[in-house]
Write an enzyme that holds these catalytic residues in place. Structure first.
Site, PDB file in Angstrom:
ATOM      1  N   ARG A  54       0.825  -1.214   0.000  1.00 19.42           N
ATOM      2  CA  ARG A  54       0.000   0.000   0.000  1.00 19.42           C
ATOM      3  C   ARG A  54       0.858   1.263   0.000  1.00 19.42           C
ATOM      4  NH1 ARG A  54      -3.911  -0.369   4.840  1.00 19.42           N
ATOM      5  NH2 ARG A  54      -4.173   1.807   4.318  1.00 19.42           N
ATOM      6  N   ARG A  84       8.382   5.517  -5.244  1.00 19.57           N
ATOM      7  CA  ARG A  84       8.096   6.360  -6.409  1.00 19.57           C
ATOM      8  C   ARG A  84       9.337   6.453  -7.304  1.00 19.57           C
ATOM      9  NH1 ARG A  84       4.806  10.088  -3.718  1.00 19.57           N
ATOM     10  NH2 ARG A  84       2.936   8.890  -3.338  1.00 19.57           N
ATOM     11  N   ARG A  91      -5.243  -4.457  15.911  1.00 23.83           N
ATOM     12  CA  ARG A  91      -4.373  -3.450  16.523  1.00 23.83           C
ATOM     13  C   ARG A  91      -5.205  -2.227  16.850  1.00 23.83           C
ATOM     14  NH1 ARG A  91      -0.048  -4.470  19.053  1.00 23.83           N
ATOM     15  NH2 ARG A  91       1.243  -2.743  18.297  1.00 23.83           N
ATOM     16  N   ARG A 132       3.264   8.451  14.930  1.00 24.49           N
ATOM     17  CA  ARG A 132       2.989   9.683  14.164  1.00 24.49           C
ATOM     18  C   ARG A 132       2.600  10.794  15.116  1.00 24.49           C
ATOM     19  NH1 ARG A 132      -1.585   8.488   9.630  1.00 24.49           N
ATOM     20  NH2 ARG A 132      -2.951   8.172  11.404  1.00 24.49           N
ATOM     21  N   GLU A 165       0.380   9.321  18.370  1.00 26.07           N
ATOM     22  CA  GLU A 165      -0.267   8.010  18.244  1.00 26.07           C
ATOM     23  C   GLU A 165       0.637   6.899  18.771  1.00 26.07           C
ATOM     24  OE1 GLU A 165      -2.024   7.296  14.399  1.00 26.07           O
ATOM     25  OE2 GLU A 165      -2.445   9.429  14.132  1.00 26.07           O
ATOM     26  N   TYR A 177      -9.631  -3.874   6.576  1.00 31.47           N
ATOM     27  CA  TYR A 177      -9.317  -2.458   6.660  1.00 31.47           C
ATOM     28  C   TYR A 177      -9.907  -1.776   5.439  1.00 31.47           C
ATOM     29  CZ  TYR A 177      -7.557   2.102   6.977  1.00 31.47           C
ATOM     30  OH  TYR A 177      -7.533   3.476   7.059  1.00 31.47           O
ATOM     31  N   ASP A 220     -10.854   2.167   3.769  1.00 32.86           N
ATOM     32  CA  ASP A 220     -10.904   3.617   3.860  1.00 32.86           C
ATOM     33  C   ASP A 220     -12.360   4.052   3.748  1.00 32.86           C
ATOM     34  OD1 ASP A 220      -8.305   4.459   4.330  1.00 32.86           O
ATOM     35  OD2 ASP A 220      -7.742   4.349   2.216  1.00 32.86           O
TER      36      ASP A 220
HETATM   37  C1  LIG Z   1      -6.419   5.695  12.882  1.00 32.30           C
HETATM   38  C2  LIG Z   1      -7.268   5.618  11.650  1.00 32.30           C
HETATM   39  C3  LIG Z   1      -7.029   6.501  10.604  1.00 32.30           C
HETATM   40  C4  LIG Z   1      -7.803   6.428   9.447  1.00 32.30           C
HETATM   41  N1  LIG Z   1      -7.554   7.301   8.430  1.00 32.30           N
HETATM   42  C5  LIG Z   1      -8.306   7.275   7.320  1.00 32.30           C
HETATM   43  C6  LIG Z   1      -8.077   8.188   6.258  1.00 32.30           C
HETATM   44  O1  LIG Z   1      -7.188   9.043   6.318  1.00 32.30           O
HETATM   45  N2  LIG Z   1      -8.875   8.113   5.154  1.00 32.30           N
HETATM   46  C7  LIG Z   1      -9.864   7.193   5.033  1.00 32.30           C
HETATM   47  O2  LIG Z   1     -10.564   7.182   4.023  1.00 32.30           O
HETATM   48  N3  LIG Z   1     -10.120   6.315   6.040  1.00 32.30           N
HETATM   49  C8  LIG Z   1      -9.363   6.331   7.170  1.00 32.30           C
HETATM   50  N4  LIG Z   1      -9.617   5.445   8.198  1.00 32.30           N
HETATM   51  C9  LIG Z   1     -10.676   4.422   8.023  1.00 32.30           C
HETATM   52  C10 LIG Z   1     -12.066   4.914   8.437  1.00 32.30           C
HETATM   53  O3  LIG Z   1     -12.076   5.188   9.805  1.00 32.30           O
HETATM   54  C11 LIG Z   1     -13.050   3.800   8.083  1.00 32.30           C
HETATM   55  O4  LIG Z   1     -13.119   3.666   6.699  1.00 32.30           O
HETATM   56  C12 LIG Z   1     -14.427   4.058   8.554  1.00 32.30           C
HETATM   57  O5  LIG Z   1     -14.411   4.355   9.912  1.00 32.30           O
HETATM   58  C13 LIG Z   1     -15.265   2.821   8.323  1.00 32.30           C
HETATM   59  O6  LIG Z   1     -16.520   3.022   8.849  1.00 32.30           O
HETATM   60  P1  LIG Z   1     -17.326   1.824   9.503  1.00 32.30           P
HETATM   61  O7  LIG Z   1     -18.717   2.335   9.633  1.00 32.30           O
HETATM   62  O8  LIG Z   1     -17.122   0.567   8.753  1.00 32.30           O
HETATM   63  O9  LIG Z   1     -16.656   1.606  10.940  1.00 32.30           O
HETATM   64  P2  LIG Z   1     -16.583   2.568  12.213  1.00 32.30           P
HETATM   65  O10 LIG Z   1     -16.274   3.968  11.832  1.00 32.30           O
HETATM   66  O11 LIG Z   1     -15.672   1.909  13.162  1.00 32.30           O
HETATM   67  O12 LIG Z   1     -18.045   2.537  12.786  1.00 32.30           O
HETATM   68  C14 LIG Z   1     -18.581   1.418  13.470  1.00 32.30           C
HETATM   69  C15 LIG Z   1     -19.471   1.929  14.594  1.00 32.30           C
HETATM   70  O13 LIG Z   1     -20.160   0.833  15.186  1.00 32.30           O
HETATM   71  C16 LIG Z   1     -20.242   1.046  16.585  1.00 32.30           C
HETATM   72  N5  LIG Z   1     -20.440  -0.236  17.251  1.00 32.30           N
HETATM   73  C17 LIG Z   1     -19.574  -1.274  17.321  1.00 32.30           C
HETATM   74  N6  LIG Z   1     -20.095  -2.286  18.046  1.00 32.30           N
HETATM   75  C18 LIG Z   1     -21.330  -1.870  18.449  1.00 32.30           C
HETATM   76  C19 LIG Z   1     -22.362  -2.484  19.235  1.00 32.30           C
HETATM   77  N7  LIG Z   1     -22.209  -3.721  19.751  1.00 32.30           N
HETATM   78  N8  LIG Z   1     -23.489  -1.783  19.447  1.00 32.30           N
HETATM   79  C20 LIG Z   1     -23.637  -0.525  18.923  1.00 32.30           C
HETATM   80  N9  LIG Z   1     -22.698   0.107  18.180  1.00 32.30           N
HETATM   81  C21 LIG Z   1     -21.564  -0.567  17.946  1.00 32.30           C
HETATM   82  C22 LIG Z   1     -18.886   1.670  16.911  1.00 32.30           C
HETATM   83  O14 LIG Z   1     -18.923   2.369  18.142  1.00 32.30           O
HETATM   84  C23 LIG Z   1     -18.653   2.589  15.710  1.00 32.30           C
HETATM   85  O15 LIG Z   1     -19.124   3.898  15.942  1.00 32.30           O
HETATM   86  C24 LIG Z   1      -8.842   5.471   9.347  1.00 32.30           C
HETATM   87  C25 LIG Z   1      -9.074   4.594  10.399  1.00 32.30           C
HETATM   88  C26 LIG Z   1      -8.308   4.655  11.539  1.00 32.30           C
HETATM   89  C27 LIG Z   1      -8.575   3.691  12.651  1.00 32.30           C
END
Ligand SMILES: Cc1cc2nc3c(=O)[nH]c(=O)nc-3n(C[C@H](O)[C@H](O)[C@H](O)COP(=O)(O)OP(=O)(O)OC[C@H]3O[C@@H](n4cnc5c(N)ncnc54)[C@H](O)[C@@H]3O)c2cc1C
Length: 338
Positions: free
Chosen positions: A137, A141, A214, A244, A266, A315, A317
């Site tokens: 990923r 370059r 992680r 970072r 972080e 994972y 985005d």
């Molecule tokens: C450190 C970090 C940096 C990132 N940087 C980028 C970036 O720069 N660009 C990018 O495009 N993406 C980035 N991402 C990825 C991005 O966060 C995810 O794509 C996005 O959050 C996915 O959304 P999701 O709804 O699948 O999961 P989540 O955002 O994790 O949402 C899931 C939700 O479900 C809730 N939940 C879980 N279990 C339960 C339960 N039992 N009952 C009720 N609620 C529950 C959680 O509390 C959470 O709010 C990053 C992720 C991380 C961790």
């Protein structure tokens, strides 16, 4: 028709909206006290600077459909992401490594300096123990381009932040949101279908063992200087605990303060050391974790669809979460004529 959506991240919010527009009544529950999942941002009261509570989120994609869909809920500010790594000498180099970085470090040293200690901290594994796709990923370059996402057509920040986008997505008369509400199996009886973004192993009471993740401890602090570093996010190359550091006011439209700045360090760790906050599924080179996920996935019944990062143990985005959620919603609408 009534559906339950578990989780107010991008995956859950997009599905909720698409179904609501098809006249489905959606109840969305979220165990945290806020919407937006890991993309949540808020304004720090002491400095007036907006920060992303769970680490910096940069929107970038080539997927026009996703961009057009999301643009219904936000205005944008153009932003092209650049990252540098801080060397032991205090000097900085562009990452992913471009020709200038390679010339300065020597191609044979790039892996050892830029990736080996970082990978060990991030995954608690050596590079050799991880699935090669993780390193792929971050390609080398063969030019002097400094952009982190040089190939992505759409790179921008939502003008009012990610929490505001999700609030707009969820603002629909057919959607009711319940915060501080953890999923329980008994809730399923009241709904025709459940879209669940909770960890799939937790849903099945870990009957086939735990899926490893992680996590990251985010250390947010106010520093009494006007400016802390040259770019929004900088990586460390040393073998200390932090990977970072982000200075939030360096991101566009995140607020200004003449006297103080807000930074976030972080510190990666196992999710069991961070209140079971799951951020990154662990892609092991043998694929054992994925196989265990597939065993759970085969238990899925007609009434539940697992969605998102923890439901699909992948994972993703934000643009991928949105794209996948749009597909899940349209498949469901086709299947049930909603
Ligand atoms: C450190 C970090 C940096 C990132 N940087 C980028 C970036 O720069 N660009 C990018 O495009 N993406 C980035 N991402 C990825 C991005 O966060 C995810 O794509 C996005 O959050 C996915 O959304 P999701 O709804 O699948 O999961 P989540 O955002 O994790 O949402 C899931 C939700 O479900 C809730 N939940 C879980 N279990 C339960 C339960 N039992 N009952 C009720 N609620 C529950 C959680 O509390 C959470 O709010 C990053 C992720 C991380 C961790």
């Amino acid at each position: 028709m009534r559906c339950l959506v578990v989780g107010a991240g991008f995956s859950g919010a997009v599905i909720a909206r698409e179904l609501a527009e098809a006249n489905v009544h959606v109840t969305l529950i979220e165990k945290r006290d806020h919407i937006a999942g890991n993309a949540y941002d808020e304004v720090n009261q002491e400095t007036g600077i907006r920060y992303h509570k769970y680490g910096p989120h940069i929107f970038h994609t080539n997927n026009e459909k996703v961009f057009v869909w999301l643009s219904k809920f936000t205005d944008w500010i153009n932003y092209e992401h650049k990252v540098k790594a801080i060397l032991d000498s205090g000097e900085t180099v562009v990452i992913p490594p471009n020709l200038e970085t390679i010339e300065r470090l020597g191609k044979e040293n790039v892996l050892d300096i830029l990736y080996r200690p970082y990978t060990k901290k991030m995954w608690d594994k050596s590079i050799e123990e991880l699935d090669p796709s993780i390193l792929n990923r971050v390609p080398f370059r063969d030019d002097y381009n400094e952009l982190y996402f040089p190939k992505d057509k759409y790179q921008m920040m939502p003008k009012e932040g990610y929490t505001a986008i999700i609030a707009n997505i969820l603002s629909h008369p057919n959607i009711s949101v319940e915060l501080n509400t953890k999923f329980e199996k008994t809730m399923e009886d009241k709904f025709d279908h459940v879209f669940n973004s909770m960890p799939i192993d937790e849903y099945y009471n870990y009957k086939f063992g735990k899926l490893p993740y992680r996590s990251i401890k985010f250390h947010h602090s106010v520093v009494p200087v006007p400016k802390f570093q040259e770019l929004p996010t900088m990586n460390f190359t040393h073998d200390g605990v932090y990977t970072r550091v982000t200075e939030w006011k360096n991101y566009p439209n995140h607020g200004a303060n003449r006297y103080k700045t807000l930074v976030t360090f972080e510190e990666p760790c196992d999710y069991s050391e961070n209140n079971f906050e799951r951020y990154y599924p662990v892609k092991d080179v043998s694929g054992e974790n994925r196989k265990r996920y597939e065993i759970y996935k085969n238990l899925e019944n007609d009434k539940v669809t697992f969605i998102g990062r923890c439901g699909q143990y992948v994972y993703i985005d934000m643009h991928q979460a949105i794209s996948s959620a749009l597909k899940v919603a349209s498949d469901f609408r086709r299947r049930f004529g909603a």
